[in-house]
Design a protein around this motif. Structure first.
Motif, short mmCIF file in Angstrom:
data_model
loop_
_atom_site.label_atom_id
_atom_site.label_comp_id
_atom_site.label_asym_id
_atom_site.label_seq_id
_atom_site.Cartn_x
_atom_site.Cartn_y
_atom_site.Cartn_z
N LEU A 179 0.85 -1.19 0.00
CA LEU A 179 0.00 0.00 0.00
C LEU A 179 0.88 1.24 0.00
N ASN A 180 0.64 2.14 -0.94
CA ASN A 180 1.35 3.43 -0.99
C ASN A 180 0.44 4.48 -0.35
N HIS A 181 0.85 4.98 0.82
CA HIS A 181 0.00 5.91 1.55
C HIS A 181 0.27 7.37 1.17
N SER A 182 1.25 7.60 0.31
CA SER A 182 1.57 8.97 -0.09
C SER A 182 1.05 9.23 -1.50
N ALA A 183 1.12 10.50 -1.91
CA ALA A 183 0.70 10.88 -3.27
C ALA A 183 1.82 10.71 -4.29
N THR A 184 2.99 10.33 -3.83
CA THR A 184 4.16 10.23 -4.71
C THR A 184 4.31 8.82 -5.25
N PRO A 185 4.39 8.64 -6.57
CA PRO A 185 4.62 7.30 -7.13
C PRO A 185 6.00 6.78 -6.71
N VAL A 186 6.11 5.45 -6.62
CA VAL A 186 7.38 4.83 -6.24
C VAL A 186 7.64 3.62 -7.13
N ASN A 187 8.94 3.35 -7.32
CA ASN A 187 9.37 2.12 -7.98
C ASN A 187 10.04 1.24 -6.93
N LEU A 188 9.59 0.00 -6.84
CA LEU A 188 10.02 -0.89 -5.77
C LEU A 188 10.47 -2.23 -6.34
N THR A 189 11.35 -2.88 -5.59
CA THR A 189 11.73 -4.26 -5.90
C THR A 189 11.36 -5.13 -4.71
N LEU A 190 10.40 -6.01 -4.95
CA LEU A 190 9.96 -6.93 -3.91
C LEU A 190 10.57 -8.30 -4.19
N ARG A 191 11.16 -8.90 -3.17
CA ARG A 191 11.89 -10.15 -3.35
C ARG A 191 11.47 -11.16 -2.29
N LEU A 192 11.27 -12.41 -2.72
CA LEU A 192 11.07 -13.52 -1.80
C LEU A 192 12.19 -14.52 -2.03
N ASP A 193 13.09 -14.62 -1.07
CA ASP A 193 14.14 -15.63 -1.14
C ASP A 193 13.56 -16.96 -0.67
N ALA A 194 13.80 -18.02 -1.43
CA ALA A 194 13.23 -19.33 -1.11
C ALA A 194 14.32 -20.39 -1.14
N ALA A 195 14.26 -21.32 -0.19
CA ALA A 195 15.16 -22.47 -0.17
C ALA A 195 14.49 -23.58 0.63
N ALA A 196 14.88 -24.80 0.32
CA ALA A 196 14.34 -25.97 1.01
C ALA A 196 15.48 -26.93 1.33
N ASP A 197 15.67 -27.22 2.61
CA ASP A 197 16.72 -28.19 2.97
C ASP A 197 16.18 -29.61 3.11
N PHE A 198 14.84 -29.76 3.10
CA PHE A 198 14.17 -31.06 3.18
C PHE A 198 14.67 -31.87 4.38
N ALA A 199 14.90 -31.17 5.47
CA ALA A 199 15.40 -31.83 6.68
C ALA A 199 14.31 -32.67 7.32
N ASP A 200 14.67 -33.87 7.68
CA ASP A 200 13.84 -34.69 8.55
C ASP A 200 13.78 -34.00 9.91
N LEU A 201 12.65 -34.09 10.60
CA LEU A 201 12.54 -33.45 11.91
C LEU A 201 13.61 -33.93 12.88
N PHE A 202 13.99 -35.20 12.78
CA PHE A 202 15.08 -35.69 13.63
C PHE A 202 16.40 -35.05 13.25
N GLU A 203 16.58 -34.73 11.97
CA GLU A 203 17.81 -34.03 11.56
C GLU A 203 17.83 -32.61 12.11
N VAL A 204 16.67 -31.98 12.18
CA VAL A 204 16.60 -30.64 12.77
C VAL A 204 16.95 -30.71 14.25
N LYS A 205 16.38 -31.70 14.96
CA LYS A 205 16.60 -31.81 16.40
C LYS A 205 18.05 -32.17 16.72
N ASP A 206 18.65 -33.02 15.87
CA ASP A 206 19.98 -33.55 16.18
C ASP A 206 21.09 -32.91 15.34
N HIS A 207 20.74 -31.95 14.49
CA HIS A 207 21.71 -31.22 13.67
C HIS A 207 22.54 -32.21 12.83
#
Length: 719
Positions: free
Chosen positions: A103-131
């Motif tokens: 949402l742009n709450h001002s009267a001034t136009p803006v140019n923006l770069t929106l980024r979603l960084d995504a990654a998946a390690d597919f860790a088993d929950l036991f791998e998360v718990k036990d590193h």
């Protein structure tokens, strides 16, 4: 780290854990991410605007499956208002869907770069718990507006599919137009946004999980769409709430706690792969979103007057996976009910025994207890007949395989020293069973509540044998065995000079002399001799065990007592709920109401959601219950605690075709009613009236307006 309000899909197998901005930035050992079937499908999901992460203003938990995050860019100073804001709306539906709005709450136009960084390690929950490190390989594919992240190890494959949709721009006059599509790379998604004054921009993303893999030798397409919609989720939640009894009460926090419990119980429903749409309670978030024997059974018991279908599914699914062989790796025996079922990589390659794992010494007796209690409430004799073989096998396990020393008691000792559980009672941490001087007993161990469960299971199964299976010979034998067990237990476990039962017997039959909350479970089971019950009650509500908020797991003054120790001094709400039930069984109605009042008071400080455990500090020391640092929340048997406490305060019992009500309410609850309680009688209402005195904190709330007025008058006079 916070668990978002979006925690589960209709099949109960998917949940998201993020920070308060909605970002997922998982460290190796913290359970942040998008999880499904014990695997982390997203380990990074970070939103930036012009290269900077956003600051959270607030979070709205709209439903258990839907959360909205209100965010702003950093302005660098408190004196500069943000002219942009971002709303991030997430629905955990078929993976999860995320709607991003700038949402742009001002009267001034803006140019923006929106980024979603995504990654998946597919860790088993036991791998998360036990590193632990992964042993397979990763791959990535980009196809049209899709980003696929994958992992494979031999025939084991898991994939995450990120689908970007068309973006929309809405100008200051409400005119809508399509905006440029996202640019996709191997590490995420980028949007270039031109935003006019007082205008908005919106896009949608859909993240899905696959157990089998979409990308093998075929083109990835958006036709991988499966699963449920947000409307499905809303309708399901509405139906779930509408199907539960209606609560009427003059204590407003209890109404909130009741609603929160029902909603969290809906979120924790888990559908095993063989159950179709039927669900049972998973143990808790974030570590235990799966089927547990003990946890699923006890939660089903708590919820019987509210959602009896959970018990039916729990019984059927646990019966289907009952032990059938001797397997040391899994601690499996014929007739034994499982402890835990997992679906991740380590289980698939037999690096963990959870396929399923049977390291629980109490789930088998509890299975029989639930079978009887479910029939008492529902009248469903068909399920009892269908599970007759499983019930008889469970009885045989108690007599043959659990009796490791040949003395008629239930003992435990893992046969898997590498990954098996040492303690196989509900207090399953390494130091939970100790002598009063802090020493740890050897193995095998026979904790007191296991004997109580076995006694209760035999008494209850005798009833089923007599009334449903029409086997009076079995019924008579079980009654005789139960009476003999009760006699021997009261001889061997009772510590005469201390007037309580030993926590356990050690390998040579010596009493483990610690005072613990386990003795309260003995009241619930009925194995306590009537002449000794008052001693147990005095200990449970005495200053060593009772904190004012609840009964501690271990008594103050014991060598290993620690108010911040997992099973050695904390207060567990579920533990207290079954102790309260036991107090009612022995006629101590007011004492049960006192326990209920303390736990429900604590629930108010946790915004209606009782955690797995909280610290055992005395109420005189703390004005609020202190959270236990790593407690699961929501957790199934804590979620079920207010439900069982409501039934305990009202004295609900299923007797033949009647709902018996015998209320004993705490001070401060003048009126309590559950309307349309389901059972074999159809639907009935339960009412209770108590003492009309208000609680101290309620008095303060009511006096605050008068106190404020009085202070104003004093200030005026002084000036």
């Amino acid at each position: 780290m916070t668990t978002t309000g979006s925690v589960s899909t209709l099949d109960g197998n998917t949940f998201v854990v993020s920070d308060t901005a909605g970002d997922i930035d998982a460290s190796p050992t913290e359970p942040n991410g998008l999880f499904s079937w014990d695997t982390r499908y997203l380990s990074r999901w970070v939103l930036t605007l012009d290269g900077h992460r956003l600051n959270p203003l607030s979070t709205d938990d709209l439903h258990y499956f839907e959360t909205r995050f209100f965010l702003v860019p950093g302005t660098g100073t408190v004196y500069v208002d943000a002219t942009l804001s971002v709303i991030r709306r997430r629905e955990v539906v078929d993976g999860f869907r995320e709607e991003l709005t700038i949402l742009n709450h001002s009267a001034t136009p803006v140019n923006l770069t929106l980024r979603l960084d995504a990654a998946a390690d597919f860790a088993d929950l036991f791998e998360v718990k036990d590193h632990l490190k992964k042993k397979g390989k990763y791959y990535t594919r980009i196809d049209d507006n899709l980003l696929l992240l994958g992992y494979e190890r031999e025939t084991y494959r898991r994939e995450t599919l990120i689908n970007t949709a068309t973006s929309t721009h809405v100008d200051a006059h409400g005119q809508t137009a399509d905006a440029p599509a996202a640019a996709i790379d191997q590490h995420g998604v980028t949007y270039t946004v031109h935003l006019g004054g007082h205008s908005s921009w919106t896009t949608d993303l859909h993240v899905r999980c696959s157990l089998w893999g979409w990308a093998a030798n075929q083109r990835v397409t958006a036709r991988t769409e499966t699963g449920h919609t947000r409307k499905d989720m809303e309708e399901d939640l509405d139906e779930w709430i509408a199907g539960a009894p209606k609560l009427e009460c003059d204590w407003e926090p209890l109404k909130h706690t009741y609603r929160r419990s029902l909603t969290d119980l809906a979120a924790l429903r888990f559908a095993p792969m063989t159950s179709g749409e039927r669900t049972l309670p998973a143990a808790g978030l974030p570590w235990f979103m799966t089927m547990f024997g003990r946890d699923s059974i006890l939660t089903s018991l708590q919820a019987l007057p509210y959602a009896p279908s959970l018990a039916a599914t729990t019984l059927a699914e646990l019966g289907a996976r009952q032990g059938s062989r001797i397997d040391d790796f899994r601690d499996e025996d014929p007739g034994k009910i499982l402890h835990e079922m997992r679906y991740g990589e380590l289980t698939a390659f037999e690096e963990r025994p959870h396929s399923p794992y049977y390291g629980s010494a109490d789930s088998t007796a509890l299975f029989l207890i639930l079978l009887d209690e479910y029939e008492r409430w529902s009248g469903d004799t068909k399920l009892v007949r269908d599970l007759e073989f499983e019930a008889r096998a469970a009885l045989n396990w108690i007599d043959q395989y659990a009796d490791l020393r040949g003395d008629g008691y239930v003992w435990y000792q893992t046969r898997n020293p590498d990954t098996g559980l040492e303690n196989q009672c509900w207090k399953d941490s390494w130091d939970s069973i100790s002598y009063s001087d802090g020493r740890l007993p050897g193995f095998p161990r026979a904790t007191c509540e296991l004997q109580g469960y076995a006694y209760d299971a035999k008494k209850r199964t005798a009833r089923l044998a007599r009334t449903v299976w029409h086997d009076p010979t079995l019924a008579d034998r079980l009654d005789e065995e139960a009476a003999d067990l009760k006699r021997r237990f009261n001889r061997d476990f009772w510590i005469e000079d201390r007037k309580y039962y030993a926590l356990a017997l050690d390998a040579d039959g010596t009493q483990v002399d610690t005072l613990s909350s386990n003795i309260g479970h003995l009241l619930w089971s009925g194995i306590v001799e009537r002449r000794r019950a008052h001693h147990i009650v005095e200990h449970l509500l005495g200053p060593r065990l009772y904190s004012g908020w609840g009964i501690r797991t271990l008594a103050e003054g014991e060598e290993r007592y620690n108010p911040v120790g997992y099973h050695v001094g904390t207060v567990w709400p579920f533990d207290n709920s079954f102790i309260a039930w036991g107090l009612r069984r022995y006629g101590y109605k007011n004492e049960a109401a006192r326990v209920a009042a303390g736990i429900l008071d604590a629930a108010e400080f946790f915004n209606g959601r009782l955690p797995e455990a909280f610290c055992g500090y005395d109420r005189a020391v703390t004005k609020y219950p202190v959270p236990y640092p790593t407690a699961c929340s929501p957790q199934a048997w804590s979620t079920g605690t207010p439900l069982l406490l409501l039934g305990t305060m009202l004295g609900l019992q299923a007797v033949d075709d009647h709902l018996v009500v015998d209320p004993a309410l705490p001070v401060g609850i003048g009126h309590l009613a559950l309307l349309d309680v389901p059972g074999r009688w159809g639907h009935r209402d339960a009412y209770g009236r108590g003492r009309v005195q208000v609680r101290a904190d309620d008095r303060l709330r009511k006096l605050r307006p008068q106190l404020s007025t009085l202070q104003t008058l004093v200030n005026r006079r002084e000036s």
